[in-house]
Design a protein around this motif. Structure first.
Motif, PDB file in Angstrom:
ATOM      1  N   GLU A 188      13.680  -4.016  -0.570  1.00 39.77           N
ATOM      2  CA  GLU A 188      13.109  -3.464  -1.797  1.00 39.77           C
ATOM      3  C   GLU A 188      14.016  -3.728  -2.995  1.00 39.77           C
ATOM      4  O   GLU A 188      13.566  -4.196  -4.046  1.00 39.77           O
ATOM      5  N   PHE A 192      12.052  -7.120  -3.945  1.00 46.80           N
ATOM      6  CA  PHE A 192      10.924  -6.582  -4.705  1.00 46.80           C
ATOM      7  C   PHE A 192      11.317  -6.092  -6.091  1.00 46.80           C
ATOM      8  O   PHE A 192      10.538  -6.229  -7.037  1.00 46.80           O
ATOM      9  N   ASP A 193      12.505  -5.507  -6.230  1.00 53.18           N
ATOM     10  CA  ASP A 193      12.899  -4.950  -7.529  1.00 53.18           C
ATOM     11  C   ASP A 193      13.324  -6.005  -8.538  1.00 53.18           C
ATOM     12  O   ASP A 193      13.396  -5.711  -9.744  1.00 53.18           O
ATOM     13  N   ASP A 197       5.807 -10.657  -8.756  1.00 54.62           N
ATOM     14  CA  ASP A 197       4.743 -10.604  -7.758  1.00 54.62           C
ATOM     15  C   ASP A 197       4.369 -11.987  -7.248  1.00 54.62           C
ATOM     16  O   ASP A 197       3.958 -12.151  -6.088  1.00 54.62           O
ATOM     17  N   LEU A 211       5.180 -11.599  -2.754  1.00 52.75           N
ATOM     18  CA  LEU A 211       5.674 -10.238  -2.966  1.00 52.75           C
ATOM     19  C   LEU A 211       4.575  -9.351  -3.544  1.00 52.75           C
ATOM     20  O   LEU A 211       4.489  -8.166  -3.209  1.00 52.75           O
ATOM     21  N   GLY A 212       3.724  -9.904  -4.387  1.00 52.30           N
ATOM     22  CA  GLY A 212       2.645  -9.111  -4.954  1.00 52.30           C
ATOM     23  C   GLY A 212       1.655  -8.619  -3.921  1.00 52.30           C
ATOM     24  O   GLY A 212       1.115  -7.513  -4.029  1.00 52.30           O
ATOM     25  N   GLU A 214       2.397  -7.882  -0.814  1.00 56.47           N
ATOM     26  CA  GLU A 214       3.040  -6.875   0.034  1.00 56.47           C
ATOM     27  C   GLU A 214       3.498  -5.644  -0.733  1.00 56.47           C
ATOM     28  O   GLU A 214       3.636  -4.566  -0.145  1.00 56.47           O
ATOM     29  N   ARG A 215       3.728  -5.751  -2.019  1.00 56.23           N
ATOM     30  CA  ARG A 215       4.324  -4.662  -2.792  1.00 56.23           C
ATOM     31  C   ARG A 215       3.583  -3.323  -2.668  1.00 56.23           C
ATOM     32  O   ARG A 215       4.223  -2.269  -2.533  1.00 56.23           O
ATOM     33  N   PRO A 216       2.247  -3.300  -2.692  1.00 61.06           N
ATOM     34  CA  PRO A 216       1.553  -2.011  -2.604  1.00 61.06           C
ATOM     35  C   PRO A 216       1.791  -1.262  -1.291  1.00 61.06           C
ATOM     36  O   PRO A 216       1.462  -0.070  -1.200  1.00 61.06           O
ATOM     37  N   HIS A 217       2.352  -1.915  -0.284  1.00 67.47           N
ATOM     38  CA  HIS A 217       2.483  -1.314   1.040  1.00 67.47           C
ATOM     39  C   HIS A 217       3.892  -0.818   1.348  1.00 67.47           C
ATOM     40  O   HIS A 217       4.135  -0.338   2.462  1.00 67.47           O
ATOM     41  N   LEU A 218       4.809  -0.920   0.393  1.00 69.42           N
ATOM     42  CA  LEU A 218       6.194  -0.532   0.664  1.00 69.42           C
ATOM     43  C   LEU A 218       6.303   0.924   1.109  1.00 69.42           C
ATOM     44  O   LEU A 218       7.015   1.247   2.066  1.00 69.42           O
TER      45      LEU A 218
END
Length: 226
Positions: A188, A192-193, A197, A211-212, A214-218
């Protein structure tokens, strides 16, 4: 899943025994092939101006990998982590090409060769005129790394994650809560940070993602603990 730039036909969908999938970026070609009963992915990055190349994970099937390398001037083989299925062809590839073996210091002793160069978080490796940043992602193994390539022009961002990040979650941490927390924190904070995306993820097995995607599922991954 969006493409990284106009005209790109690469999908990353490859099968063991099948042909590589090839992505042409400005000044750099990425070729992906799947090998072995573990369906490991190996990636060849070739500088189009010089023919110099870098291989990510000499996983298995040395003849397949030598075919992938072809007439490229292979200078470097980066092993993303020390698990056996990611370096079975490493001795053969190094003998055939004279390339330099690169791995994180924490996993170097797990490889079947003497590592020529150990790397740490924030170091860089090069292929021709192109530079990739080493990102240490602790948890799947102590020395797991990703490579981040920021392409020239409109070529986007490309992340070779080994077994630390896949479509649908982070890598296996054997249900160890400390290792899982370490890995998801690093993924993360260090991917991601800081990356967009559109950053394309090239994992050690299976299909690619972004990354975009997968990002909503962190938060879901954190909650389930794997």
């Amino acid at each position: 899943m969006s493409q990284t730039y106009t005209g790109d036909t690469y999908t990353g969908d490859v099968a063991v025994g099948g042909p590589p999938d090839v992505r042409e970026l400005p000044g750099l070609t990425i070729s992906k092939v799947a090998v072995s009963d573990m369906a490991n992915n190996a990636y060849l990055l070739r500088d189009t101006a010089t023919g110099q190349a870098l291989l990510v994970d000499a996983a298995a099937e040395p003849e397949t990998l030598r075919g992938l390398i072809g007439d490229a001037d292979l200078r470097t083989v980066v092993t993303t982590h020390g698990h056996w299925d990611h370096h079975r062809a490493l001795p053969d590839v190094l003998r055939a090409t004279g390339a330099q073996a690169v791995a994180h210091a924490a996993d170097a002793d797990d490889l079947p060769v003497d590592v020529d160069r150990t790397v740490e978080h924030g170091d860089t490796v090069t292929v021709g005129a192109h530079t990739l940043e080493v990102v240490h992602l602790r948890g799947h193994t102590p020395g797991s790394i990703a490579l981040v390539y920021r392409a020239q022009g409109d070529g986007g961002v490309h992340v070779f994650t080994g077994d630390s990040l896949f479509p649908g979650g982070v890598g296996n941490t054997q249900q160890d809560p400390e290792r899982f927390a370490s890995l998801i924190d690093d993924v993360e904070q260090r991917l991601f940070d800081v990356l967009p995306d559109e950053a394309w993820v090239y994992p050690g097995h299976g299909k690619d993602t972004t990354l975009g995607t997968e990002r909503p599922h962190l938060a879901e991954w954190r909650s389930r603990g794997w």
